[in-house]
Design an enzyme around this catalytic site. Structure first.
Site, PDB file in Angstrom:
ATOM      1  CG  HIS A   1      -1.027  -3.275  22.509  1.00  0.00           C
ATOM      2  ND1 HIS A   1      -0.838  -2.180  21.690  1.00  0.00           N
ATOM      3  CD2 HIS A   1       0.214  -3.794  22.725  1.00  0.00           C
ATOM      4  CE1 HIS A   1       0.445  -2.072  21.400  1.00  0.00           C
ATOM      5  NE2 HIS A   1       1.107  -3.022  22.027  1.00  0.00           N
TER       6      HIS A   1
ATOM      7  CE  LYS B   1     -25.112  -3.336  36.734  1.00  0.00           C
ATOM      8  NZ  LYS B   1     -25.526  -2.231  35.875  1.00  0.00           N
TER       9      LYS B   1
END
Ligand code: ARG
Length: 463
Positions: A158, A285
């Site tokens: 999960h 980035k």
């Protein structure tokens, strides 16, 4: 533009130019040219062997076709729209080269069995390329796993921390997936490798052809038993695209993991500069373009599979022009899978760096050893469900007190249950938690050693 041809004496006028463009497949089926030439050479030889044309004529046809192959290699064979498709383009050029004898090539066959033959020859070759790419991918996974047996990584269910794993075990899950892909493609190959040549337009031919001879020349394992089925079957394209879709599922799942592993939230991997790109505006980035593109391209392959299924479902026997629509999706599916396998293999081989320090911290900062406390109690005779409830309680109070299980004192453990002893600390250390899962197929180190050995042998024996 060259004058539009008429089909036969039956036609009085040429095609409308827009309809000619609409009808033509030459722009994409030129991809099949080599296979068309090979198929036609086999057909010509068979015609001679069966006494339908003379040996000399067959030799002229074969040589002429070989010349077209050379022209193609030299970039000099570039038929336009007026050729309609690759089959007509080759036949027309052949007649230019060898003269009237070229007009004998199409005896006893149709473009319907011809295009089926070409597509199968093409796909056969592509499947072999993809299978060897899968082997390369597996080799890189295995190399990486062998280096990371002792590297621990949180395991998730999960997407919640569940139990720690050896990174090798995690990686080897992808080895197993791609092993099934490799086997599946081998299975598909067997049904691709059947010859439809000689099925004619739909009903066979009046000429005494020898289908088994062309099949043998072209390396086909068998021939289609029914001519209608032979010219209109595209199961093999669908099967391939289904197998290709599963390859993409596997690559896409791995991509998704790499994308979040590389995020500031996880920080499990660094992307090396050779396999990552920057942003045009945000100088800080570094983007995981490779796995993102793989994940993104996955939909294309699924789409081609869906398009083929829908295209086939309403087709009456036998050939229908709808079938011309099989090619672009198939070619794109093949090219996409090949490109993605190549990029992901490079990424795994040299574009990723697992941050072992960060991973070691990650497996030491949560409650993913809680099952092991319950197992500890259960091994000492406390029924598992009872142990599970006890540990649930201790996790709750630990969270409230800002502690981890390893921070509890022995007295605290023993207040919980008198069977706890000093060995509880060892039992809940991440390395021991991993080592202890020594059931077959589990993450225990002994199991991993075995799994890696088996995988290495598998690769060695199928090279
Ligand atoms: N270009 C056609 C295709 O890709 C070749 C077969 C054409 N056959 C026909 N009967 N029109 O399917």
């Amino acid at each position: 533009m060259t004058q539009q041809k008429t089909w036969s004496q039956r036609f009085e006028s040429a095609l409308h130019p827009a309809i000619a463009r609409f009808n033509a497949s030459i722009n994409f089926d030129i991809e099949l040219v080599e296979y068309d030439l090979t198929g036609s050479q086999a057909h010509a030889k068979m015609l001679a062997k069966s006494g339908i044309i003379s040996q000399t004529e067959a030799e002229q046809l074969v040589t002429g076709l070989e010349q077209i192959r050379q022209e193609h290699h030299q970039g000099k064979f570039n038929p336009g729209i007026e050729a309609e498709d690759v089959h007509f383009a080759v036949e027309r050029r052949l007649v230019e080269i060898v003269g009237d004898v070229g007009k004998k090539l199409h005896t006893g066959r149709s473009r319907n069995d011809q295009v089926g033959t070409d597509t199968r020859l093409y796909l056969r070759e592509q499947i072999q390329v993809i299978r060897s790419q899968l082997r390369e991918f597996q080799t890189v996974i295995l190399d990486l796993a062998e280096k990371n047996i002792e590297t621990l990584i949180p395991g998730y269910t999960h997407l919640q921390r569940a139990q720690p794993l050896s990174l090798a075990h995690h990686l080897m899950a992808y080895f197993q997936m791609t092993q099934r892909d490799w086997e599946r493609l081998g299975d598909v190959y067997q049904r691709v490798n059947i010859s439809p040549l000689g099925c004619g337009a739909l009903a066979g031919t009046t000429f005494p052809i020898d289908r088994r001879y062309t099949a043998e020349l072209l390396g086909f394992e068998d021939i289609y038993a029914n001519s209608l089925d032979g010219v209109s079957d595209r199961d093999f394209v669908i099967e391939f695209l289904a197998a290709a879709s599963l390859i993409m599922v596997h690559l896409s799942r791995l991509s998704e993991e790499i994308i979040f592993w590389a995020s500031a939230e996880f920080k499990f991997v660094n992307l090396k500069d050779s396999c990552a790109t920057g942003s045009s505006i945000m100088p800080q980035k570094k983007n995981p373009d490779v796995p993102e593109l793989v994940r993104g391209k996955t939909g294309r392959v699924f789409g081609h599979l869906q398009a083929m299924l829908v295209m086939m479902k309403g087709l009456p026997l036998a050939y229908n022009k709808d079938l011309q629509e099989d090619k672009e999706g198939l070619f794109d599916g093949v090219n996409t899978v090949k490109a993605c396998l190549e990029a992901m293999t490079i990424l795994l081989k040299e574009g990723l760096e697992f941050r072992s320090q960060r991973l070691a911290e990650a497996v030491n900062e949560d409650f993913s050893n809680a099952t092991d406390v319950a197992d500890y109690l259960a091994a000492k005779g406390i029924p598992f469900r009872e142990a599970y409830n006890l540990v649930g309680k201790v996790v709750k109070t630990s969270i409230e007190n800002g502690k981890l299980l390893k921070d509890l004192s022995l007295t605290e453990w023993q207040e919980l249950h008198p069977v706890f002893a000093a060995d509880i600390y060892e039992a809940i250390s991440p390395r021991q938690v991993v080592a202890a899962r020594n059931s077959e197929g589990g993450t225990g180190f002994a199991q991993i050693e075995q799994a890696l050995k088996t995988a290495r042998n598998l690769l060695k024996n199928t090279k």
